[in-house]
Write an enzyme that holds these catalytic residues in place. Structure first.
Site, PDB file in Angstrom:
ATOM      1  N   ASN A   1      -6.084   4.304   0.742  1.00 26.17           N
ATOM      2  CA  ASN A   1      -4.657   4.020   0.608  1.00 26.17           C
ATOM      3  C   ASN A   1      -3.797   5.251   0.367  1.00 26.17           C
ATOM      4  OD1 ASN A   1      -5.967   1.313  -1.047  1.00 26.17           O
ATOM      5  ND2 ASN A   1      -4.614   0.986   0.668  1.00 26.17           N
ATOM      6  N   SER A   2      -4.311   6.444   0.588  1.00 21.70           N
ATOM      7  CA  SER A   2      -3.494   7.618   0.264  1.00 21.70           C
ATOM      8  C   SER A   2      -2.433   7.860   1.322  1.00 21.70           C
ATOM      9  CB  SER A   2      -4.388   8.854   0.151  1.00 21.70           C
ATOM     10  OG  SER A   2      -5.382   8.655  -0.831  1.00 21.70           O
ATOM     11  N   ASN A   3      -1.337   8.447   0.869  1.00 22.57           N
ATOM     12  CA  ASN A   3      -0.240   8.786   1.782  1.00 22.57           C
ATOM     13  C   ASN A   3       0.094  10.270   1.656  1.00 22.57           C
ATOM     14  OD1 ASN A   3       0.360   5.948   2.443  1.00 22.57           O
ATOM     15  ND2 ASN A   3       1.147   5.852   0.355  1.00 22.57           N
TER      16      ASN A   3
END
Lengths: 841, 170
Positions: free
Chosen positions: A299-301
């Site tokens: 889920n990293s951005n």
């Protein structure tokens, strides 16, 4: 005489009884019994758990002596507890950082090294034995020891590691002398051993394991056996089933291939039954020990813009790496200044480096590359040749290692680990299954990240990352000259032959023969659309000539699409635009699917509740806000839709979901299934998957209706009959559990917005414990000048009694930010002055 | 160290007995204060067994000094409670979040995160040690030989302690 004799006898009996009771009591208090810790030492008001209150009282200015310092060092604290370390030499800087980490995070550091070194049982007792066995099999400790042995001790990273360990040990020594241990150690009577450079490399290994070790090939193999090869290839394809927008769209250089030499393999016991047993055994064992669904959270951005998209025309960077929520947070914020470094950002306790942050000229953040790092091998063995395996035309002897696992309150447990050329043997039931994992090959990642911290431009940045082998990460970049870029750094193995997304034959024919050349790794620099976006999706297009991993490993790209749409619709963005995007909870998949659902429901007969829910969806813009009823309807519908389509196939194929629910169960977390279903719903509503095995023909439209009815019935049962009272926050929450696992030391659950597909992501199930581990925005406004913002879920101290335990959590939850501390800036009311000398205590 | 028994003759006058009682109370209080100081100091050194040691000394000395058993027990219990309670109180007065530390310890131990549980466990640990020590000390203690039987009987009558060879000793 009789009376005297009777009295004497009674006195002897009393003395013996008192002696026995006293002895038993003292033994109990000294050693504990079963789960009860040694209470005597633990509850001593001067030195037991009560001493942790002293460190919880808050930090005050101190003058301290540390051995090994070459000059004075100051550590100044902001009111929020963020230190700025200023030292006259790089060694002193890292020693002070080690000391500071230890003062605030010794429990976290010790737990991390225990986990990676296979010494948890020494702290928690028999409950930790299985974890220790797994970790010793996997070999983080072996890797760390080998890496340290291969590190020149005058190298930059060795100097940093040695100085850092000196600083950690300075505090351990002081704490030992003053009995100021963290409560966990006082309570258990197991005290942290001295820190070594190997321990730091083990901590690095734990991070690598958490982000890159996976059970994916085993799960795919089991799915293939259950669902059949055709369906598995169709539903879990190597390339993404839906449209994607990678940051490196090409064109690409032609692949360099290196065929492997492989001998002729003997006939082996390789029928389907033994292979299936091996897959199931390995998956169950590894998934249970590696925390379940290893490597499945993504889920990293990270994104960056420049030119017309950035106000002022320079560059702006945003990053929010997603990890399990814990108190204390994974990261420790710090600013560091010495002759060699001027850097601020987020450090990992246990390691002497800023992993994410900025220096005077460049800023960087990371997302997990999600490329395949774990390859399973079915070794060829023969019952008549115990301890041997067949590889490249000959029988080879496995290397055998033995370990004694210390167990608190019990006898040590003996463990034997066999190693093949591919890696450690994980399980032997059915077949001998070994694992090749890039994290076990050693990575000079510390050298790389220290060089990144000193880089001044993109060339220096990418040159530094050449040494970063694992875990593979997308490093996203912006600098004060207005440049942006990204590079996928890490080892991307090239497998000689076979289908690497499944377990491979161990004969040598499918060995890893090399790595994708660094020059060919996904990369972008100053793209024409002035934006770089990475959100765990596949970083390259379908034409990329190297295998990077199956689609099951990558994010389906919903967040990337949303971020690109947002950035592409604006000009001259400010820091506030970026922070707003970091909190965006718009579900891009919902925006595309809901119109199809509404269309399917147009001529359907609906109950009043269903009509109300449909009306909510029709007015909804896709925001997963906690008070949104439509968000609850959408998410419940989407999961019901997935189940309605795929469950008949799962049931018919008898998929053993229990072995690893995170990878085998039908849910929105199975992003490839979501991607496939999205693709069919938008473009292929008659896909054969909608028709269950041996059932009557169905279309997407029909299944969507059924799923909608089911979703409304489900929500009515859970939240009441009126959709007007429904809200996403009533079924979806976020929690921040304690790192120790103690229930009373966590925070939450709280009603929460977002879902795993939104930019402000809430990973996991409906009780989310996974999400942004920090948020950072760096807005370059001039040469060496930036306007920064950070938010951080937790606090700097691991002591639950400390005012800095969760002081930053409220800001994180409400979307407020603070500036990054500036290296070497100003004075602070609370400052430690460190100087050379024998350590205090 | 512990409650001192003043020899009292069989025909002692009331005022004298009163004076003796006062001296004994002072001695008892001094013993408690000294014991508390010793236990407190021990706790700072990590000698978690110091309540037991003090109880042992109190119990051992009580008999030859003709201290009543219940007085010795009370002294031992008070020494333990104050010896471990006052350092905690000191931490509170010093601004340390003792309640939070207790809550943390309770949570880590798998108990409900209620500070009172850990505070109670701490006090109980000290008191149990001290009483066990006092019991052992008492059991190992040697009675002082009486100057005469009358003295012994008078002492037993007055304070309830047991004379040597008294079969009624519990």
């Amino acid at each position: 005489m009789r009376r005297t004799g009777g009295t004497a006898r009674r006195r002897v009996i009393e003395a013996v009884a008192a002696l026995c009771v006293s002895g038993a009591l003292l033994a109990f208090l000294a050693s504990g019994l079963g789960p009860v810790p040694p209470l005597g030492q633990a509850l001593d008001p001067g030195t037991g758990v009560w001493a942790s209150a002293e460190d919880a009282a808050g930090v005050r200015s101190e003058t301290l002596r540390l051995p090994g310092l070459r000059g004075p060092v100051t550590v100044s604290f902001s009111p929020a507890g963020v230190p700025t370390v200023a030292a006259g030499s790089d060694g002193d800087l890292f020693e002070a950082l080690g000391y500071t980490h230890a003062r605030f995070r010794l429990t976290q550091m010790d737990l991390q090294r225990r986990l990676g070194s296979g010494r948890m049982a020494e702290l928690v007792g028999p409950a930790g034995v299985e974890s220790d066995k797994f970790q010793l099999q996997l070999g983080l400790l072996r890797t760390a020891e080998a890496q340290w042995a291969a590190t020149p001790h005058d190298s930059e990273s060795a100097v940093a590691l040695l100085a850092y360990a000196r600083g950690v040990n300075a505090w351990i020594g002081q704490a030992r002398a003053a009995h100021r241990r963290p409560a966990l150690f006082s309570l258990t009577g197991v005290h942290p051993a001295d820190w070594t450079p190997v321990d730091s490399l083990v901590v690095q290994g734990v991070l690598t394991e958490n982000t890159s070790f996976t059970t994916g090939p085993l799960a795919l193999s089991i799915l293939q056996r259950s669902l059949g090869e055709r369906h598995t290839r169709e539903w879990f394809p190597v390339l993404p089933p839906n449209a994607q927008r990678p940051y490196d769209p090409g064109p690409y250089e032609k692949a360099v291939s290196k065929p492997a030499a492989a001998g002729r393999a003997p006939a082996v016991r390789d029928d389907g039954a033994t292979a299936a047993t091996a897959d199931r055994t390995a998956l169950a064992w590894i998934a249970a020990q590696a925390g379940g669904s290893a490597g499945s959270q993504r889920n990293s951005n990270a994104w960056a813009v420049n030119g017309p998209l950035a106000a002022g025309g320079r560059a702006m960077l945003a990053g929010d790496p997603h990890l399990p929520h814990t108190l204390p947070s994974y990261w420790f914020q710090a600013a560091l200044r010495s002759p060699g470094y001027s850097v601020t950002g987020f450090t990992l306790p246990g390691m002497p480096a800023v992993l994410i942050g900025r220096n005077e000229h460049i800023s960087w953040t990371v997302t997990n590359a999600q490329t395949q790092s774990t390859f399973y091998y079915r070794e060829v063995t023969d019952p008549h040749r115990p301890g041997e395996y067949y590889w490249r035309g000959a029988w080879r002897r496995m290397e055998r290692l033995t370990y004694a696992i210390p167990v608190r309150g019990g006898a040590p447990v003996r463990l034997t680990v066999d190693l093949t050329v591919h890696g450690p043997v994980m399980t032997q039931l059915g077949q001998t299954m070994s694992v090749y994992w890039t994290g076990a090959t050693g990575s000079p990642s510390l050298t790389a990240i220290l060089s990144v911290a000193r880089a001044r431009d993109f060339d220096g940045f990418t040159a530094a990352l050449r040494d970063w082998h694992s875990p593979a990460q997308n490093f996203v970049y912006a600098d004060d000259a207005g440049n942006i870029g990204a590079v996928a750094a890490g080892h991307f193995p090239i497998v000689a032959s076979g289908e690497p997304w499944l377990p491979l034959p161990g004969t040598g024919a499918a060995d890893v023969t090399g790595m994708v050349p660094y020059e060919a790794a996904p990369r972008v620099y100053n793209p024409p659309d002035h934006m770089v976006v990475s959100a765990n999706d596949r970083p390259v297009g379908a034409g990329y000539p190297y295998y990077l991993g199956p689609s099951t490993g990558f994010d389906p790209g919903y967040r990337t699409r949303r971020i690109r749409d947002y950035l592409g619709s604006r000009r001259a963005m400010t820091k506030d635009d970026f922070t707003a995007l970091q909190h965006d909870v718009t579900d891009g998949l919902a925006i595309r699917i809901v119109p199809r659902l509404l269309d399917a429901l147009r001529d359907d007969r609906l109950t009043p509740a269903e009509r109300e829910a449909r009306a909510q969806l029709a007015a909804w813009q896709g925001a997963m806000d906690p008070d949104s009823g439509a968000a609850a309807v959408w998410w419940t519908f989407w999961n019901a839709y997935l189940t309605a389509v795929f469950q008949p196939w799962w049931t018919a194929g008898k998929v053993p979901v229990h072995l690893d629910p995170g990878r085998l169960a039908i849910s929105a977390s199975q992003t490839t299934l979501s991607g496939s279903l999205e693709s069919w719903t938008l473009r292929d509503q008659d896909n054969a998957a909608f028709t269950p095995p041996r059932g009557r023909a169905r279309t997407a439209r029909e299944v969507m209706r059924a799923a909608f009815h089911r979703a409304i019935a489900d929500l009515s049962a859970r939240l009441g009959p009126s959709p007007q009272s429904w809200a996403w926050g009533r079924v979806h929450s976020v929690s921040f559990p304690s790192l120790t696992g103690a229930p009373g030391l966590g925070y939450g659950p709280l009603p929460a917005g977002g879902d795993p597909q939104t930019v402000n992501a809430a990973g996991g199930d409906m009780s989310s414990v996974f999400g942004p581990s920090m948020r950072m925005v760096v807005n370059w406004v001039g040469e060496s000048r930036s306007d920064d913002a950070t938010a951080y879920p937790g606090g700097q101290s691991e002591n639950p009694g400390s005012p800095w335990y969760r002081n930053l959590l409220a800001e994180w939850l409400s979307g407020r930010y603070r500036p990054l501390p500036v290296p070497g800036a100003g004075s602070s009311p609370v400052t430690w002055t460190l100087s050379a000398g024998r350590e205090d205590g | 160290m512990t409650e001192l028994a003043t020899p009292v003759g069989a025909g002692a006058q009331a005022p004298r007995a009163f004076a003796v009682t006062g001296q004994r109370a002072v001695a008892w209080a001094c013993t408690v204060v000294a014991g508390v100081a010793a236990v407190w100091a021990g706790s700072l050194l990590g000698w978690w067994w110091s309540p037991f040691a003090c109880g042992l000394v109190v119990g051992f000395a009580a008999r030859p000094l003709r201290c009543r058993r219940r007085s010795a027990i009370a002294a031992a219990a008070l020494i333990a409670l104050a010896g471990w309670g006052l350092p905690l109180l000191w931490r509170v007065l010093d601004g340390e979040p003792v309640g939070a530390a207790a809550r943390t310890a309770a949570a880590l131990a798998g108990l409900p995160p209620a500070p009172v549980l850990v505070v109670s466990a701490t006090m109980l640990t000290a008191v149990c040690q001290s009483l066990a020590g006092a019991w052992l000390g008492w059991a190992l203690g040697v009675d002082r030989p009486p100057a005469d039987q009358g003295e012994s009987n008078a002492q037993a009558d007055q304070d309830g302690s047991t004379a040597p060879g008294d079969p009624s000793e519990a």
